[in-house]
Write an enzyme that holds these catalytic residues in place. Structure first.
Site, PDB file in Angstrom:
ATOM      1  N   SER A 267      51.184 -19.848 -18.209  1.00  0.00           N
ATOM      2  CA  SER A 267      50.451 -18.757 -17.977  1.00  0.00           C
ATOM      3  C   SER A 267      49.721 -18.793 -16.352  1.00  0.00           C
ATOM      4  CB  SER A 267      49.083 -18.511 -18.819  1.00  0.00           C
ATOM      5  OG  SER A 267      48.411 -19.731 -18.551  1.00  0.00           O
ATOM      6  N   LYS A 268      49.021 -17.811 -16.171  1.00  0.00           N
ATOM      7  CA  LYS A 268      48.669 -17.657 -14.567  1.00  0.00           C
ATOM      8  C   LYS A 268      47.767 -18.933 -14.250  1.00  0.00           C
ATOM      9  CE  LYS A 268      46.482 -14.536 -11.297  1.00  0.00           C
ATOM     10  NZ  LYS A 268      45.979 -13.167 -10.823  1.00  0.00           N
ATOM     11  N   ARG A 269      47.007 -19.256 -15.719  1.00  0.00           N
ATOM     12  CA  ARG A 269      45.872 -20.305 -15.383  1.00  0.00           C
ATOM     13  C   ARG A 269      46.721 -21.645 -14.979  1.00  0.00           C
ATOM     14  NH1 ARG A 269      45.064 -24.743 -18.556  1.00  0.00           N
ATOM     15  NH2 ARG A 269      46.494 -23.655 -20.013  1.00  0.00           N
ATOM     16  N   SER A 271      49.211 -21.709 -12.986  1.00  0.00           N
ATOM     17  CA  SER A 271      49.275 -21.683 -11.641  1.00  0.00           C
ATOM     18  C   SER A 271      48.004 -22.053 -10.842  1.00  0.00           C
ATOM     19  CB  SER A 271      49.759 -19.982 -11.282  1.00  0.00           C
ATOM     20  OG  SER A 271      50.056 -19.738 -10.006  1.00  0.00           O
ATOM     21  N   ASN A 272      46.970 -21.675 -11.358  1.00  0.00           N
ATOM     22  CA  ASN A 272      45.684 -22.107 -10.699  1.00  0.00           C
ATOM     23  C   ASN A 272      45.548 -23.372 -10.656  1.00  0.00           C
ATOM     24  OD1 ASN A 272      45.416 -19.212  -9.768  1.00  0.00           O
ATOM     25  ND2 ASN A 272      44.232 -18.986 -11.640  1.00  0.00           N
TER      26      ASN A 272
END
Length: 498
Positions: A267-269, A271-272
């Site tokens: 998920s985008k999490r 990525s962060n």
């Protein structure tokens, strides 16, 4: 239907919704569809499923097109290409869906529902229990709701004539088992008792995914639906729709999830928090080679029959088959992707590497001559995993260092380093020319004069030039930088560290 036994033409589709940038998992889905189509001399179709206007993102379609083009996954039919089944935007096919929704109502497979969201929620609360915390709107509850099954015909017609807000729902069979064959998972069964009477047509007249994709897949003669595992729970609804229409369903193949290294769907999490890009654009902008990303994604869920790891797109087409796609989720390994990219970068010819680097430099507004570009390419190509690393790990080619790595200072800077660099600066300043031989001999002369090993000179010089103590050959690097830059950076490191 086995992936190689069908006599019908193979036609597959990639059908994303333009709600944001293309996820890396979406690119893998597109890739598997592309490989399967080309393996069987079939057609790969792009269809834009844009009926959810509330989530529509204007830039998403352009991002999608750019990602597919960059990846080399060209489609046979779709937006901009055309084809016999256009339009390929679902938002332009609403009349077709309304006609088929009415057909389902007329045949008794669907019905009008006039309930508000609050009324549906109230029903769920009334029937909620520990065993069933979110009761379905289906055969067990539908007759207590406001719909064309519970209301008399005159009242239903009056509501329709008055334009009362309503949806069209699929009439889910009571306590039946839906069974279908999945090309990846084998026989799959679902019980209808826990399934909602799926909304097919929303109150704005636009279809939900379920109605639109079944109608379009039938009209576009799709032979195989190859999509992500997240759509597996929706498949029994689609099978029931095919039955209601009297159509033969396509073969289904549900691909395993791409998982985060820390478990759960990527998920985008991630990525962060983990530094793993999740959008295709991020990989393009970071300087990854599209061939490397495609090679990596192909083996993220599918495995060849031998130990081969490096595949061209043509080789992937030849080797691919659905029966070698796994069922379990596969963890995304960024180190492995970087390894793949490194193989492709090292295999590039110098001109191609230089042009890829020029693209990166242009995006960062860093002009450069062809001669210097080729020199940087020669110095860095065998030291980077991706082209973009030249601008991150080797930024010193374009800017003076503004900081010096602490570990490298600890290992490469001594009490004598400033004296050695000052002596070297004098040698270089007095030299009549400045080339690799002058650079080499100058360092050796200073080391001999001060009775130290050559490394005692090389390490602080490299620190001055690049801010670290590792990198390309130091003599070539200093000669490339030139006398003026070398002397300026030597002065700077002495001022900073002394």
């Amino acid at each position: 239907m086995a992936d190689s036994d069908s006599s019908a033409p193979v036609r597959v589709r990639f059908a994303p919704s333009p709600t944001g940038r293309l996820h890396i998992g979406g690119l893998r889905t597109a890739l598997y569809n592309y490989l399967f189509a080309h393996k069987h001399d079939g057609d790969f179709i792009l269809r834009i499923e844009d009926t959810d206007q509330s989530r529509y993102v204007e830039e998403a379609e352009a991002d999608l097109m750019q990602a597919l083009s960059w990846s080399g996954l060209n489609y046979n039919e779709g937006p901009g290409t055309g084809g016999p089944h256009q339009p390929y935007y679902q938002s332009e096919r609403s009349g077709l869906y309304q006609r088929y929704a009415q057909q389902l109502i007329d045949s008794g497979h669907a019905y009008y529902a006039f309930d508000t969201e609050d009324e549906v929620e109230a029903m769920r609360e009334r029937h909620a229990s520990d065993d069933n915390p979110s009761p379905a709107y289906n055969a067990h509850t539908r007759m207590e709701m406001r719909n064309s099954l519970s209301l008399d015909d005159d009242e239903v017609q009056q509501l329709l004539d008055d334009g009362a807000p309503h949806v069209v729902r699929l009439m889910m069979p009571r306590n039946e088992t839906v069974r279908f064959e999945d090309e990846v998972r084998g026989t799959v069964t679902f019980e209808t008792q826990g399934l909602d009477d799926q909304v097919l047509l929303k109150s704005d007249g636009l279809p939900t995914y379920h109605l639109a994709n079944v109608v379009d897949d039938h009209h576009m003669r799709i032979s195989h639906v190859i999509r992500g595992e997240e759509w597996l729970p929706s498949t029994p609804k689609h099978v029931l729709l095919y039955d209601a229409f009297g159509w033969t369903p396509p073969a289904f193949a549900h691909l395993p999830l791409i998982m985060s290294p820390e478990s759960g769907k990527l998920s985008k999490r991630d990525s962060n928090e983990l530094g793993i890009p999740v959008f295709v654009t991020d990989y393009r902008e970071a300087g990854y080679q599209p061939e490397a990303l495609i090679n990596f994604l192909a083996l993220l869920g599918w495995h060849p029959s031998d130990e081969q790891e490096i595949f061209s797109l043509e080789e992937l087409v030849e080797a691919f088959s659905l029966d070698r796609v796994g069922v379990s989720g596969v963890q995304f390994d960024l180190d492995k992707l970087n390894w793949y990219n490194e193989q492709y970068v090292r295999a590039m010819n110098a001109e191609d590497f230089a042009e890829a680097l020029r693209t990166q430099l242009t995006e960062e507004h860093l002009p450069i001559t062809h001669e210097r570009l080729m020199a940087i390419a020669e110095l860095t190509q065998d030291r980077v995993s991706k082209v973009g690393d030249v601008l991150t790990e080797h930024r010193y080619f374009f800017e003076d260092p503004t900081a010096y790595d602490e570990d490298d200072v600890e290992s490469g800077w001594t009490d004598q380093s400033a004296e050695l660099l000052q002596a070297l600066a004098e040698v270089y300043d007095e030299a009549s020319t400045f080339d690799r031989d002058v650079v080499d001999q100058g360092m050796r002369d200073v080391a001999e004069t001060h009775d130290v090993g050559l490394g005692a000179v090389i390490h602080p010089v490299r620190l001055a030039i690049s801010g670290r103590t590792s990198g390309p050959g130091i003599f070539d690097l200093v000669a490339f930088m030139g006398r003026e830059t070398t002397l300026r950076r030597i002065d700077a490191v002495i001022d900073a560290l002394e």
